[in-house]
Motif scaffolding. Structure first.
Motif, PDB file in Angstrom:
ATOM      1  N   HIS A 467       0.830  -1.208   0.000  1.00 30.47           N
ATOM      2  CA  HIS A 467       0.000   0.000   0.000  1.00 30.47           C
ATOM      3  C   HIS A 467       0.862   1.255   0.000  1.00 30.47           C
ATOM      4  N   GLU A 468       1.870   1.275   0.854  1.00 30.02           N
ATOM      5  CA  GLU A 468       2.756   2.448   0.919  1.00 30.02           C
ATOM      6  C   GLU A 468       3.501   2.648  -0.392  1.00 30.02           C
ATOM      7  N   LEU A 469       3.919   1.545  -1.017  1.00 33.09           N
ATOM      8  CA  LEU A 469       4.627   1.665  -2.295  1.00 33.09           C
ATOM      9  C   LEU A 469       3.700   2.221  -3.364  1.00 33.09           C
ATOM     10  N   VAL A 470       2.477   1.689  -3.446  1.00 26.45           N
ATOM     11  CA  VAL A 470       1.519   2.209  -4.430  1.00 26.45           C
ATOM     12  C   VAL A 470       1.289   3.700  -4.189  1.00 26.45           C
ATOM     13  N   ARG A 471       1.133   4.076  -2.950  1.00 28.64           N
ATOM     14  CA  ARG A 471       0.869   5.495  -2.640  1.00 28.64           C
ATOM     15  C   ARG A 471       2.079   6.383  -2.914  1.00 28.64           C
ATOM     16  N   SER A 472       3.269   5.812  -2.988  1.00 33.61           N
ATOM     17  CA  SER A 472       4.443   6.615  -3.353  1.00 33.61           C
ATOM     18  C   SER A 472       4.427   6.994  -4.828  1.00 33.61           C
ATOM     19  N   ARG A 473       3.618   6.269  -5.618  1.00 29.62           N
ATOM     20  CA  ARG A 473       3.510   6.539  -7.054  1.00 29.62           C
ATOM     21  C   ARG A 473       2.136   7.089  -7.443  1.00 29.62           C
ATOM     22  N   VAL A 474       1.116   6.667  -6.725  1.00 30.57           N
ATOM     23  CA  VAL A 474      -0.259   7.012  -7.096  1.00 30.57           C
ATOM     24  C   VAL A 474      -0.985   7.552  -5.862  1.00 30.57           C
ATOM     25  N   PRO A 475      -1.418   8.802  -5.876  1.00 32.89           N
ATOM     26  CA  PRO A 475      -2.114   9.344  -4.706  1.00 32.89           C
ATOM     27  C   PRO A 475      -3.518   8.764  -4.563  1.00 32.89           C
ATOM     28  N   THR A 476      -4.068   8.900  -3.375  1.00 33.47           N
ATOM     29  CA  THR A 476      -5.447   8.499  -3.133  1.00 33.47           C
ATOM     30  C   THR A 476      -6.377   9.185  -4.132  1.00 33.47           C
ATOM     31  N   LEU A 477      -7.388   8.469  -4.586  1.00 29.76           N
ATOM     32  CA  LEU A 477      -8.336   9.027  -5.546  1.00 29.76           C
ATOM     33  C   LEU A 477      -9.353   9.884  -4.788  1.00 29.76           C
ATOM     34  N   GLU A 478      -9.129  11.192  -4.794  1.00 25.59           N
ATOM     35  CA  GLU A 478     -10.042  12.117  -4.110  1.00 25.59           C
ATOM     36  C   GLU A 478     -11.176  12.545  -5.027  1.00 25.59           C
ATOM     37  N   LYS A 479     -10.874  12.654  -6.324  1.00 25.04           N
ATOM     38  CA  LYS A 479     -11.886  12.942  -7.328  1.00 25.04           C
ATOM     39  C   LYS A 479     -11.457  12.289  -8.631  1.00 25.04           C
TER      40      LYS A 479
END
Length: 508
Positions: A467-479
């Motif tokens: 999860h942390e690795l994915v978030r280092s490349r792709v931010p949370t989908l806010e919109k």
């Protein structure tokens, strides 16, 4: 710059070493023992060629023309004509890693000393490999009968200065590529053309790189599944060893143990110990059984490949100890064709169950999370179409799982009356691997969004690291945004090996 050295002898090549050569990470050399075997087999071929006794492919025609005797003065032209006439491949060239693997595998077979090729011809192949002259080999045109005749003929074209090759990133006439690398083409002598085109090395090259990729994807499937399990507050109990000890399939046991390692250290599991849910859906609960069955299929394919890469697949074969030159059928690709069909089916099972887990994540009736994991759903569609994309890839993968290994079409005027379609099996397996990678990337992406909703409670060590690795490349989908870019970014994490590396470090 120092480069590791790989000695080949025709008997000990490992699949992982083929990958190193495919990536141009090592220098390949012929072992002294192999050199002696090659010389000895060549001496026997020259002795037969100098005599009057017919010997297939040495002083006769080929295939259904095997009964046509060729004059000694025409033997060199016979070998050249064989290469030219068999270079009938079409379609996109093999990617460079696969073409390099093909060239290595052909060298390894010749190194066994059952082919009767001259040492200088084999050395040219090794020099091409080490200096980056990579033949242009069209993907299509092999039925896997006398092996991969058309692909191997295109490979051999470069040896005689014909055809095309890649050199330093450029596609050019083969003779020009050889000249730039400081190499010279050879004039083929008796049996050498046949020694270069008989064999299963094209399907084996594609199949080997497919196999190694598939084994990685099996691990990625466990990681993605563990993330989804945590995002959906699933139970860890179905992975306990006592369940799998009473149905002891090795793949199932290995997958269950891997899932437990991934999930260790979870705080999320403590949040629902007293929930009313009795059982999780099969796509979560049965991961060891489904992923494990895929592992078993891949283990079968690996066993076939490990034998094949070090096998003599020429025809005829030159046996120095007995003085016999024997025609047989070692070039038939049936073992590989069946193995690659199994690989495609194993991978499709991984993508199929992954897509079902994505549905569990995006369907609010199943997840108790916002619809499609969207912030402000309705205005935003979230991951609605990511699941649709996964479904489309799974559907196409299922079509590609039609077995090539049972689809024989006779060729060569009925002489080759049963063929393997091994290259077809390998190529469609490669496509299924691409689709499976993307399906798993979608699951990693969607499961990361689910884990965002569970914060600050932490998932198990494996899902947390992923999860942390994915978030280092792709931010949370806010919109809503272009989801395809996010999918591509996660695909890169899989392809680069970074996902496996990070998760292994976190769960060691």
């Amino acid at each position: 710059m120092y480069r590791p050295r790989l000695l080949i002898d025709g008997d000990t090549l490992r699949l992982e070493e083929i990958l190193q050569v495919a990536r141009d990470e090592v220098t390949v050399e012929l072992s002294p023992e192999a050199q002696e075997c090659v010389r000895a087999s060549r001496e026997l071929v020259e002795k037969v060629a100098a005599g009057d006794t017919p010997a297939y492919g040495i002083n006769t025609g080929f295939g259904t023309l095997a009964e046509v005797r060729i004059d000694k003065k025409d033997l060199a032209e016979l070998q050249r004509n064989l290469i030219l006439s068999h270079a009938a491949g079409v379609g996109t060239p093999l990617p460079l890693p696969e073409a390099r693997a093909l060239l290595l595998l052909r060298c390894n077979v010749l190194a066994k000393g059952f082919s009767g090729i001259r040492l200088e011809t084999l050395q040219l192949a090794l020099d091409m490999l080490n200096k980056g002259v990579v033949p242009v080999v069209p993907e299509r045109g092999s039925v896997g009968a006398s092996g991969d005749l058309a692909p191997l003929a295109h490979l051999a074209l470069v040896f005689i200065g014909e055809g095309e090759a890649f050199y330093q990133g450029q596609r050019m006439p083969a003779r020009q590529a050889l000249e730039r690398a400081g190499l010279r083409p050879v004039v083929l002598e008796a049996k050498e053309g046949l020694a270069l085109v008989n064999g299963t090395q094209a399907m084996c090259a594609v199949g080997t790189l497919l196999q190694l990729r598939a084994e990685t994807l099996a691990l990625v499937a466990d990681i993605a599944g563990s993330m989804t399990l945590e995002g959906l507050l699933g139970s860890h109990k179905p992975f306990l060893p006592e369940i799998h000890d009473v149905r002891p399939h090795e793949g199932q046991k290995a997958c269950a143990a891997h899932l437990l390692r991934l999930l260790a250290g979870s705080d999320l599991v403590e949040t629902h110990v007293n929930c009313s849910k009795v059982q999780d859906p099969y796509s979560l609960r049965c991961m060891p059984q489904v992923h494990g069955a895929a592992r078993e299929g891949l283990a079968f394919a690996r066993r076939i490949l490990e034998v094949e890469v070090n096998s003599a697949t020429d025809n005829p074969l030159v046996f120095v100890d007995t003085g016999h030159i024997l025609s047989g059928g070692n070039f038939h690709g049936q073992p590989l064709s069946l193995a690659m069909d199994v690989t495609a089916m194993a991978l499709t099972q991984l993508s199929s169950i992954s897509e079902r887990r994505v549905e569990q994540l995006v369907n609010p009736a199943l997840s108790n999370l916002p619809p499609f994991l969207a912030k402000n759903p309705g205005l935003n569609s979230g991951f609605m179409i990511a699941q649709v994309t996964s479904a489309a890839l799974v559907a196409e993968s299922r079509v590609l799982c039609h077995p090539a290994s049972v689809d024989s079409i006779p060729s060569s005027a009925g002489r080759e009356d049963h063929v393997s379609m091994g290259m077809t099996a390998a190529l469609k397996g490669r496509q299924v691997a691409d689709f499976t990678r993307t399906c798993l990337a979608i699951e990693l992406l969607v499961a990361s969004q689910a884990l965002d909703y569970r914060l600050p409670v932490k998932a198990g060590r494996g899902p947390r690291a992923a999860h942390e690795l994915v978030r280092s490349r792709v931010p949370t989908l806010e919109k809503d945004r272009e989801i395809h870019r996010d999918i591509e970014a996660v695909c890169e994490l899989i392809d680069s090996g970074q996902l496996i590396q990070v998760v292994r470090a976190a769960t060691a």
